[in-house]
Design an enzyme around this catalytic site. Sequence first.
Site, mmCIF file in Angstrom:
data_model
loop_
_atom_site.group_PDB
_atom_site.id
_atom_site.type_symbol
_atom_site.label_atom_id
_atom_site.label_comp_id
_atom_site.label_asym_id
_atom_site.label_seq_id
_atom_site.Cartn_x
_atom_site.Cartn_y
_atom_site.Cartn_z
ATOM 1 N N ASP A 68 0.824 -1.215 0.000
ATOM 2 C CA ASP A 68 0.000 0.000 0.000
ATOM 3 C C ASP A 68 0.853 1.258 0.000
ATOM 4 O O ASP A 68 2.047 1.228 0.309
ATOM 5 C CB ASP A 68 -0.945 0.009 1.212
ATOM 6 C CG ASP A 68 -0.204 0.007 2.544
ATOM 7 O OD1 ASP A 68 0.775 -0.758 2.680
ATOM 8 O OD2 ASP A 68 -0.585 0.783 3.443
ATOM 9 N N GLU A 129 0.253 -1.417 5.597
ATOM 10 C CA GLU A 129 1.365 -1.035 6.473
ATOM 11 C C GLU A 129 1.205 0.407 6.904
ATOM 12 O O GLU A 129 1.397 0.758 8.062
ATOM 13 C CB GLU A 129 2.706 -1.232 5.733
ATOM 14 C CG GLU A 129 3.923 -1.135 6.630
ATOM 15 C CD GLU A 129 4.541 0.261 6.700
ATOM 16 O OE1 GLU A 129 5.519 0.433 7.433
ATOM 17 O OE2 GLU A 129 4.041 1.189 6.037
ATOM 18 N N ASP A 153 12.121 -1.152 2.900
ATOM 19 C CA ASP A 153 11.163 -0.076 3.186
ATOM 20 C C ASP A 153 11.835 1.098 3.893
ATOM 21 O O ASP A 153 11.178 1.823 4.638
ATOM 22 C CB ASP A 153 10.016 -0.635 4.050
ATOM 23 C CG ASP A 153 8.856 0.345 4.193
ATOM 24 O OD1 ASP A 153 8.718 1.230 3.329
ATOM 25 O OD2 ASP A 153 8.113 0.230 5.182
HETATM 26 ZN ZN LIG Z 1 6.867 2.235 3.604
#
Ligand SMILES: [Zn+2]
Length: 360
Positions: A68, A129, A153
């Site tokens: 997402d 997330e 990430d």
């Molecule tokens: Zn992220």
Amino acid sequence: MANRERLLQTLTDLIRIDSPTGEEDHIDAEITSRLKALGFQVHHDSFNNIIARSDGSGEPVLLSAHMDTVEPGRGIRPQLDGDTLRSDGSTILGGDCKAGLSIVLEAIVSVRESGDSHRPIEVAFTRAEEGGLVGVHHLDFSRLSARQGVVFDGEGECNRISVAAPSQNVVTAAIKGVAAHAGVEPEKGLSAIVVAAEVLTQLPLGRIDEETTSNIGRIEGGLKRNIIPEDVLLDGEIRSRDNAKLDHYSQRFRDVFADAGSRHPDASISLDICNTYQAYSVTESDPTVQMLARALAHIGLSPRLEATGGGSDANVFYENGIVALPVGIGVRNFHTTRETAIISEVLQGAELCENVVRGV
Ligand SMILES: [Zn+2]
């Protein structure tokens, strides 16, 4: 070898598929078909997170990213300017976390293409997330056997490894005063906004110390100009990499709200402080850090170990016995319309990932 053009194509393809939190079905379908084409067994858990695996030899490794994005993240038009990919300025780029997804996909394509042997690969691509690590909290951990991994990430270059991250307590408070006509009989009212204001001036907010922060990020209340406001909602958080400090400041919050309650007996205040994720901290000698250091050395980089103030899926992996550390994905200015992805750095992330999978 990870291929720049192919990686850039994957990244822009994924960026063009809208996937704001809660609307991950289209990107999920695209990634699922790519993983299946690469010979992965792809499973969806009860929250529709992707859990995929491929056999190999040696210790299994977890590769993770989230599907997402934040808003504004619809109709993104990625534009390449030299080595830099950016949006047209009206949306985020979505490099967070599509660069992470692309890094994992490119590394797998590259190692498959070589025909070389590799470690057993477990892939976890989570949903929601950005909604507060919601997907990973629902992840079916019984399907994962890896004890080491990488969460693609993080901001910046891939040698930035987050070796420590805070716990977070979410703070929700509802203050109820007494409504009254503001012009006719204000003395009969009690302003919930005024009580909230008193509370806000007393709370320890902002950067409290090097590893502790707190914030009230949203306030809602009142109905109309001429009504003494009856209801106010406060939405905030406290974070610390030290759980004793987290407890201490959570208690300070409770005391401040209790004080306000005793000064205003006609107000009712409900306060809820609950933990959403737990801190983690590992040292340089941790096997996952060592694994990343070896993989980085192969591309001429040395690790930069960092303590972060942000939480990520890594916190929840750690709680479940998997040391999967966040690394940079070549993206900067997360969550802003100025977000950029530096393609040469995203490529280095794919090279790092490939080395991890090869077990160098
Ligand atoms: Zn992220």
